[in-house]
Design a protein around this motif. Structure first.
Motif, mmCIF file in Angstrom:
data_model
loop_
_atom_site.group_PDB
_atom_site.id
_atom_site.type_symbol
_atom_site.label_atom_id
_atom_site.label_comp_id
_atom_site.label_asym_id
_atom_site.label_seq_id
_atom_site.Cartn_x
_atom_site.Cartn_y
_atom_site.Cartn_z
ATOM 1 N N GLU A 222 42.331 29.928 99.538
ATOM 2 C CA GLU A 222 41.683 31.097 100.136
ATOM 3 C C GLU A 222 41.969 32.355 99.330
ATOM 4 O O GLU A 222 41.106 33.232 99.187
ATOM 5 C CB GLU A 222 42.148 31.268 101.586
ATOM 6 C CG GLU A 222 41.610 30.201 102.522
ATOM 7 C CD GLU A 222 42.251 30.238 103.896
ATOM 8 O OE1 GLU A 222 41.581 29.876 104.878
ATOM 9 O OE2 GLU A 222 43.437 30.632 103.989
ATOM 10 N N ILE A 223 43.190 32.460 98.792
ATOM 11 C CA ILE A 223 43.533 33.601 97.931
ATOM 12 C C ILE A 223 42.643 33.584 96.684
ATOM 13 O O ILE A 223 42.087 34.616 96.272
ATOM 14 C CB ILE A 223 45.021 33.551 97.519
ATOM 15 C CG1 ILE A 223 45.914 33.762 98.752
ATOM 16 C CG2 ILE A 223 45.325 34.603 96.460
ATOM 17 C CD1 ILE A 223 47.391 33.588 98.459
ATOM 18 N N SER A 224 42.505 32.414 96.070
ATOM 19 C CA SER A 224 41.677 32.274 94.878
ATOM 20 C C SER A 224 40.221 32.630 95.185
ATOM 21 O O SER A 224 39.567 33.352 94.412
ATOM 22 C CB SER A 224 41.757 30.843 94.343
ATOM 23 O OG SER A 224 40.878 30.654 93.262
ATOM 24 N N SER A 225 39.715 32.157 96.322
ATOM 25 C CA SER A 225 38.320 32.429 96.706
ATOM 26 C C SER A 225 38.099 33.910 96.949
ATOM 27 O O SER A 225 37.062 34.463 96.589
ATOM 28 C CB SER A 225 37.949 31.624 97.958
ATOM 29 O OG SER A 225 38.041 30.242 97.719
ATOM 30 N N HIS A 227 39.820 36.427 95.614
ATOM 31 C CA HIS A 227 39.836 37.111 94.315
ATOM 32 C C HIS A 227 38.507 36.926 93.586
ATOM 33 O O HIS A 227 37.979 37.876 92.989
ATOM 34 C CB HIS A 227 40.982 36.564 93.451
ATOM 35 C CG HIS A 227 42.310 37.185 93.760
ATOM 36 N ND1 HIS A 227 43.003 37.972 92.864
ATOM 37 C CD2 HIS A 227 43.057 37.159 94.893
ATOM 38 C CE1 HIS A 227 44.132 38.391 93.417
ATOM 39 N NE2 HIS A 227 44.180 37.900 94.649
ATOM 40 N N GLN A 228 37.970 35.714 93.657
ATOM 41 C CA GLN A 228 36.696 35.446 92.989
ATOM 42 C C GLN A 228 35.575 36.254 93.625
ATOM 43 O O GLN A 228 34.687 36.786 92.932
ATOM 44 C CB GLN A 228 36.369 33.950 93.063
ATOM 45 C CG GLN A 228 35.138 33.551 92.247
ATOM 46 C CD GLN A 228 35.313 33.840 90.774
ATOM 47 O OE1 GLN A 228 36.280 33.404 90.156
ATOM 48 N NE2 GLN A 228 34.385 34.596 90.193
ATOM 49 N N LEU A 229 35.623 36.382 94.954
ATOM 50 C CA LEU A 229 34.617 37.159 95.673
ATOM 51 C C LEU A 229 34.672 38.627 95.266
ATOM 52 O O LEU A 229 33.640 39.282 95.056
ATOM 53 C CB LEU A 229 34.839 37.021 97.182
ATOM 54 C CG LEU A 229 33.746 37.568 98.106
ATOM 55 C CD1 LEU A 229 32.440 36.817 97.895
ATOM 56 C CD2 LEU A 229 34.179 37.440 99.571
ATOM 57 N N LEU A 230 35.893 39.158 95.125
ATOM 58 C CA LEU A 230 36.063 40.549 94.705
ATOM 59 C C LEU A 230 35.546 40.759 93.286
ATOM 60 O O LEU A 230 34.908 41.773 92.982
ATOM 61 C CB LEU A 230 37.539 40.946 94.799
ATOM 62 C CG LEU A 230 38.122 41.059 96.215
ATOM 63 C CD1 LEU A 230 39.624 41.253 96.161
ATOM 64 C CD2 LEU A 230 37.466 42.203 96.988
ATOM 65 N N LEU A 231 35.827 39.797 92.409
ATOM 66 C CA LEU A 231 35.354 39.898 91.028
ATOM 67 C C LEU A 231 33.829 39.834 90.955
ATOM 68 O O LEU A 231 33.197 40.580 90.195
ATOM 69 C CB LEU A 231 35.959 38.770 90.184
ATOM 70 C CG LEU A 231 37.439 38.920 89.803
ATOM 71 C CD1 LEU A 231 37.939 37.660 89.129
ATOM 72 C CD2 LEU A 231 37.636 40.125 88.892
#
Length: 244
Positions: A222-225, A227-231
């Motif tokens: 969920e943390i990775s997802s 971060h990807q969403l923010l990017l």
């Protein structure tokens, strides 16, 4: 779910074959009717059409109960899904100002019903909505019944009536129209919710002044997802702001 004998099958071929099997069991004689027929041929038999109509009446009663439960649950819906619906509604109005409200609400309904509620109706065991004894599973008839319920509700949510390709379901169209009107009111209500700051009683200074910091539980995935969403949306998020 408690009635394991309940069968909401309204497909002409399956109703026809079930009728043939029942007749053979009752008479002890093989039927003189062909087993393999087309839906149109199956519907020429009054026994088949009568069974379908009787099943439709039962189905409508059950579906009405489902819809009443859905509409009555608006205040129990998660804030997040309602906030998403509100954002979708507002963004569509802004992007398509000439579009009728009805068309916009259909898009909102697709999110609220098809994406959020439909999976729970068709597979309640996957979402732990129902209690099953250890080692037991839903049978095929139960799953098919729920599939039929979900299908009619989806037709009602999008106002998709049955046409000449499914004349044997035409008696459902009046119900679909009534259910559609109810759904439109429900979608309108569900997509009106307080803004995040008001709902959570917070502002840009809340984190600084808060004595007891909130604790959240989040998985590495969920943390990775996140971060990807923010990017992916970095430009939109940082408009007018300096990145440090």
């Amino acid at each position: 779910m408690e009635d394991k004998e309940l069968n909401m099958n309204i497909h002409p071929l399956e109703v026809y074959k079930s009728w043939i099997s029942k007749t053979e069991s009752e008479t002890g004689q093989p039927s003189k009717l062909p087993y393999e027929v087309t839906p149109e041929q199956a519907l020429k038999h009054k026994e088949v059409t009568d069974e379908i109509e009787n099943t439709i009446k039962k189905l409508v009663t059950i579906i009405q109960s489902f819809q009443d439960k859905i509409i009555g649950s608006v205040d129990q819906m998660p804030y997040g899904i309602r906030y998403m619906a509100m954002c979708l509604r507002n963004d569509l109005k802004e992007k398509f100002p000439e579009s009728p409200d009805e068309e916009i609400m259909k898009a909102v309904g697709n999110l609220l019903y098809y994406r959020y509620m439909n999976p729970v109706i068709t597979a309640p065991d996957s979402f732990e909505i129902i209690d099953l004894a250890a080692g037991s599973n839903m049978n095929n008839v139960q799953r098919r019944n729920l599939g039929s319920i979900a299908k009619i509700l989806q037709h009602a949510a999008s106002y998709k009536i049955f046409d000449s390709d499914a004349k044997y379901l035409a008696s459902l169209n009046s119900f679909i129209k009534t259910a559609y009107i109810k759904f439109m009111k429900f979608f309108a209500t569900a997509s009106q919710i307080d803004e995040i700051e008001e709902h959570f009683n917070m502002d840009e200074f809340s984190d600084v002044t808060m004595l007891n910091k909130p604790m959240i539980y989040i998985s590495p995935n969920e943390i990775s997802s996140t971060h990807q969403l923010l990017l992916d949306h970095q430009k939109e998020i940082t408009v007018g702001r300096m990145i440090r």
